[in-house]
Write an enzyme that holds these catalytic residues in place. Sequence first.
Site, short mmCIF file in Angstrom:
data_model
loop_
_atom_site.label_atom_id
_atom_site.label_comp_id
_atom_site.label_asym_id
_atom_site.label_seq_id
_atom_site.Cartn_x
_atom_site.Cartn_y
_atom_site.Cartn_z
N GLY A 484 0.81 -1.21 0.00
CA GLY A 484 0.00 0.00 0.00
C GLY A 484 0.84 1.25 0.00
O GLY A 484 2.04 1.22 0.33
N GLY A 486 0.33 5.66 0.78
CA GLY A 486 -0.56 6.74 1.18
C GLY A 486 0.19 8.03 1.36
O GLY A 486 1.35 8.16 0.97
N ALA A 487 -0.48 9.01 1.96
CA ALA A 487 0.10 10.34 2.12
C ALA A 487 1.33 10.31 3.00
O ALA A 487 2.24 11.13 2.85
CB ALA A 487 -0.94 11.28 2.71
N GLY A 489 3.47 7.64 3.38
CA GLY A 489 4.56 6.83 2.88
C GLY A 489 4.06 5.51 2.31
O GLY A 489 2.88 5.32 2.04
N VAL A 491 3.82 1.22 2.44
CA VAL A 491 3.68 0.14 3.40
C VAL A 491 4.16 -1.15 2.76
O VAL A 491 3.78 -1.48 1.62
CB VAL A 491 2.22 -0.02 3.87
CG1 VAL A 491 2.11 -1.13 4.91
CG2 VAL A 491 1.69 1.29 4.44
N LYS A 506 5.62 0.55 7.69
CA LYS A 506 5.38 1.78 6.95
C LYS A 506 6.65 2.61 6.93
O LYS A 506 7.19 2.98 7.98
CB LYS A 506 4.23 2.58 7.57
CG LYS A 506 3.90 3.87 6.83
CD LYS A 506 2.84 4.68 7.56
CE LYS A 506 1.47 4.04 7.47
NZ LYS A 506 0.87 4.16 6.13
N ASP A 601 -7.22 12.74 8.89
CA ASP A 601 -7.31 12.10 7.57
C ASP A 601 -8.18 10.84 7.63
O ASP A 601 -7.79 9.76 7.18
CB ASP A 601 -5.92 11.74 7.04
CG ASP A 601 -5.92 11.53 5.52
OD1 ASP A 601 -6.90 11.93 4.86
OD2 ASP A 601 -4.95 10.95 5.00
#
Length: 765
Positions: A484, A486-487, A489, A491, A506, A601
């Site tokens: 994954g 995301g904002a 970093g 994963v 992460k 978030d």
Amino acid sequence: MLPNYSDKDENEDGESNSTISLGSSLSPINNSYWLSSSGQFAFGFYKKENGFFIGIWFEKIQQKTVIWTANRDDPPLLKDVKLILTINGSLVLQSEDGQQTSLLNAPLPAFSASMLNTGNFVLYSSDSRIIWESFGVPTDTLLPGQRLLPLGQLVSNISGTNHGRGNFQLIMQPDGNLVQYPANAPIAAALAYWYSKTDTAGDNVTLNLDVNGQLYLLKNTTGIIIKNFTAQRNSSGIAFYRLTIDFDGILRLYSHSWNQSDDWVTEWASTTNRCDPIGLCGVNSYCTLMDQEPICVCSRGFDFNDQKMNNLGCKRNSITNGCMSKNGESFDLQELEAVAWEDNPYSTFPSTKAGCRDDCLRDCNCEAAVFKDQQCSKQKLPLRFGRRQEVGSGTTIIKVGFGSSDTRNASRGKDFLIGSFAVLAFALIVLAVGAILIFRSYRVWKYKKITNHGNDGLIEDVGLRSYTYDELEKATNGFTDEVGKGAFGTVFKGVLSNCGGVVAIKRLEKVVAEGEREFRNEMKSIGRTHHKNLVKLFGYCHDGTHRLLVYEYMSNGSLADFLFKSERKPSWEEKSGIALNIARGILYLHEECETQIIHCDIKPENILMDEHKCTKIADFGLAKLLMPNQTRTYTGIRGTRGYVAPEWHRNLPITVKADVYSFGVMLMEIICGRRNVDMDSPEDEVILADWVYDCFAAGELDKLVKDEEVDKNKLQRMVRIGIWCIQDEPSFRPSMKKVVLMLEGTVEIPAPPSPTSIITSIRIN
């Protein structure tokens, strides 16, 4: 109450009201109501629960407001019944097999009927006199022009959806005093929880409401107003008023503007303390306020009779006969402060608190006692009409069996101490020796940790493990298995034996460069959070420029995957459970953990699911680490476009209400199973929040869940919660504690205004 034999009414223009002739009929399916000539009021069948009732309601208001119900305690009617004004002048209900029962008790045969523009349904005699009127037998509501005569009463509904006789009543007493009492108890001065203080006015006093919203008591023999509750207004016909004793026991005067689509506005209320009504909670429970909302709490030693309906009272969670056994250990006494009950003792005497406790302990009949003003009042169960009352309530002493959840542990401890003292002494010696050995080992381990990791002691006390970059690189096989991004970093999936196997690692990217101490403090804060609906943090890496976090691995991906990508869509029950679990997790972050955390978030991608499909919130506590230019919206804003609250764009202070807004957007996505912005949808459905509110305002919620089996009451509830959460004004949004209570169904939810309304009269903070 005697009917008012008056002349046939006319409307404001002098026109006669529409006439309902003998032989006219209604059915729940076809032609289900008779309208007043203005179209404002309707008399006929309305749908509730699994059937129909006959009543009067405001027809031109979107939120159907029922103001009178016939035979309100009878079971719902089936769809095969008819309501007939027979040629013999009786208003009857006729079943499918032709059997007829009279609906109204009129003294004479009717010649016609009419639904008047005042909201009064009437039956006329052949000489145009009113022989029966709904104004003469009110249920829970008084309308302008309607009087509450001496001995007249209003009785609340059971709930917002059940119009049967509820728990509270308003009585116009013969002495001129207007008083509120619990409905299911004898009339007694001690049980009056609100009154007008006009008991010296004498007889022939009536309660009146005029068309301009003035509510007052009138001495009819003199024509003098003896008490005004509200000032007279000049509404010029653009507003309508109603006085209702609501199901929560509070008498309220409401107004509604005909030329607007807004909901009812409270103009006056008999009290602002929502625990004032006596009888709001059932036996052995008491009312207390949470965020100014009333909730019912069981007394110590008791559990709710119904976990889903906490107002139904409580029962003992242990068995005790009220008498001591030979060794005096069959029960204990629990104390409860600042709660007032119905005063119904079988014995009262002067005493000290200790003396009151001892006397109740020895008395087989004493199940509870109230110590107040140096008086001991012994009582039997059940305790009734409990309310939190800080002043003058005394101490409640309750006899509780040792088998109860409140005393079970204490009882076991006591038995253990008495029966096994020698074993305990030996165990203490063993523990002392073990503690010395452990302490020595700990000092050696701590010295090694200091040697290997320098200043990491800042967060060692919260149980987090500090990893080297090499350890995590090896665990992820060189950061090759990406699961994954995301904002914050990327994963990666990894394996660490000390964490029980598979973990999620992460790698934070472009976090604030300066601020090593800040990073460690944030880890310390996150490490102290423990909740079943939060993703668990096992450890971290702070090695040179590397910043990594080690989390429990969530094998079922994100809520976004489940809602928008999975072939098997979640059922309605799954959706309800997911929403409640997320709300509980956010509530923990906002109010229950050691340091308040604003997530900033909240979105489906940050809600992860374990192997049991249990939802857990990820990335909490990281907002402070993210550089402003790494957001997907605007510089300085932390969050994701579509989920960020309006105050981010207005340079206003950010509070927990920003998370509430994001949760509201996500709740709508959960309900509808689609993204909050979908450019492939029809033009009026592109923005989910706007479409949801439009469907709510139009009473067309079925459009939101096409081809899906849903609980319509829960759908209505969840949509209302979602709309309240996305109000533009942060103060109008509920707290997450209130959101949880609303999702659990323990509090009523008022109809929300448009989310972009500048002015609204209702808040549910």
